[in-house]
Design an enzyme around this catalytic site. Sequence first.
Site, PDB file in Angstrom:
ATOM      1  CG  HIS A 172     -10.042  18.113 -11.108  1.00 34.78           C
ATOM      2  ND1 HIS A 172      -9.030  18.241 -12.033  1.00 34.78           N
ATOM      3  CD2 HIS A 172     -10.539  19.375 -10.954  1.00 34.78           C
ATOM      4  CE1 HIS A 172      -8.916  19.501 -12.404  1.00 34.78           C
ATOM      5  NE2 HIS A 172      -9.835  20.211 -11.768  1.00 34.78           N
TER       6      HIS A 172
ATOM      7  CG  ASP B 258     -13.872  22.353 -10.835  1.00 36.54           C
ATOM      8  OD1 ASP B 258     -12.999  21.671 -10.276  1.00 36.54           O
ATOM      9  OD2 ASP B 258     -13.629  23.241 -11.669  1.00 36.54           O
TER      10      ASP B 258
ATOM     11  CG  HIS C 170      -9.654  21.505  -7.790  1.00 37.32           C
ATOM     12  ND1 HIS C 170     -10.875  21.578  -8.412  1.00 37.32           N
ATOM     13  CD2 HIS C 170      -9.868  21.826  -6.489  1.00 37.32           C
ATOM     14  CE1 HIS C 170     -11.801  21.938  -7.538  1.00 37.32           C
ATOM     15  NE2 HIS C 170     -11.214  22.093  -6.359  1.00 37.32           N
TER      16      HIS C 170
ATOM     17  CD1 TRP D 134       0.776  -0.607   2.929  1.00 41.32           C
ATOM     18  CD2 TRP D 134      -1.185   0.043   3.763  1.00 41.32           C
ATOM     19  NE1 TRP D 134       0.887  -0.659   4.290  1.00 41.32           N
ATOM     20  CE2 TRP D 134      -0.309  -0.271   4.844  1.00 41.32           C
ATOM     21  CE3 TRP D 134      -2.459   0.467   4.071  1.00 41.32           C
ATOM     22  CZ2 TRP D 134      -0.694  -0.164   6.169  1.00 41.32           C
ATOM     23  CZ3 TRP D 134      -2.842   0.568   5.403  1.00 41.32           C
ATOM     24  CH2 TRP D 134      -1.969   0.256   6.434  1.00 41.32           C
ATOM     25  CG  ASN D 135       1.702   2.995  -2.777  1.00 44.33           C
ATOM     26  OD1 ASN D 135       2.901   2.770  -2.688  1.00 44.33           O
ATOM     27  ND2 ASN D 135       0.917   2.334  -3.618  1.00 44.33           N
TER      28      ASN D 135
ATOM     29  CG  HIS E  49     -13.323  25.155  -7.545  1.00 46.21           C
ATOM     30  ND1 HIS E  49     -12.108  25.261  -6.899  1.00 46.21           N
ATOM     31  CD2 HIS E  49     -13.035  25.300  -8.879  1.00 46.21           C
ATOM     32  CE1 HIS E  49     -11.142  25.446  -7.768  1.00 46.21           C
ATOM     33  NE2 HIS E  49     -11.667  25.497  -8.981  1.00 46.21           N
TER      34      HIS E  49
END
Length: 266
Positions: free
Chosen positions: A79, A81, A75, A67-68, A85
């Site tokens: 992605h 908005d 954003h 895992w990381n 935003h």
Amino acid sequence: MKTMAGSTQLAGMVSGIAAGAIRVVDLTETLRPEYPTIKLPPQFGQASPFVKRQISRYDEAGPAWYWNNFTMSEHTGTHFDAPVHWITGRDVANGSVDTIDPRRFIAPACVIDCAREVAADADFILSKELLLRWESAHGRIPAGSWVFLRSDWRKVAPPDNYTNTDENGAHSPGPDAEAVQWMIRERDVLGFGTECVGTDAGQAFRFELQYPCHHLMHGAGRYGLQCMTHLDRLPPTGAVIIAAPLKIEDGSGSPLRVLALVPADY
């Protein structure tokens, strides 16, 4: 009876996907350290790029698991908005990603093919007139739909300069204020999406109403999708988009996986 009918519809969709009658098209760029991140003038705060740090990978730090940790801005990459935003959407009810009605994450899409125009002029501006011409060919944009500007941007932008920026700023396509107002007031769209790093044109800071897509869309409680890919694989109409952002408390946006369900005969 209603429950049975709904179950039949859902079962039909699942069967259609499994049988290949409905294709699933991934419109998402892969998050990776070298993925470009929008850069603002130096006097402003900057978005974090995608950074991944390994915790363990079947080693002494974790013998049976990999895992990381990762960091990035809301954003970065493909992605979403949310209305909050932008300053015009700061008081919109249910305007953050955690409060949006999840039904709004599934909607039809109208794809406006501007690839030829953008190839000829990276600063191409989507107008109301062009949208009306599109409707004359493909029908009225339904209320509650996404409108996507197809630019085939990966074929236009230099590989090492995704925002296509020079000494005069970024050069990328987007709508003008009249087109945005028309989409909101006359067609009641859900939001606007693009393959570029922002929903507004790269030179939108020079417009009389700066950044009209952000200003008007978010002020009206609508949404944005950026940095998508493969819009050339969608029909002008008929695709259904699944675009659900992470449920970040008071989040202004989120990286996400954008999927399109498309009839296989397209």
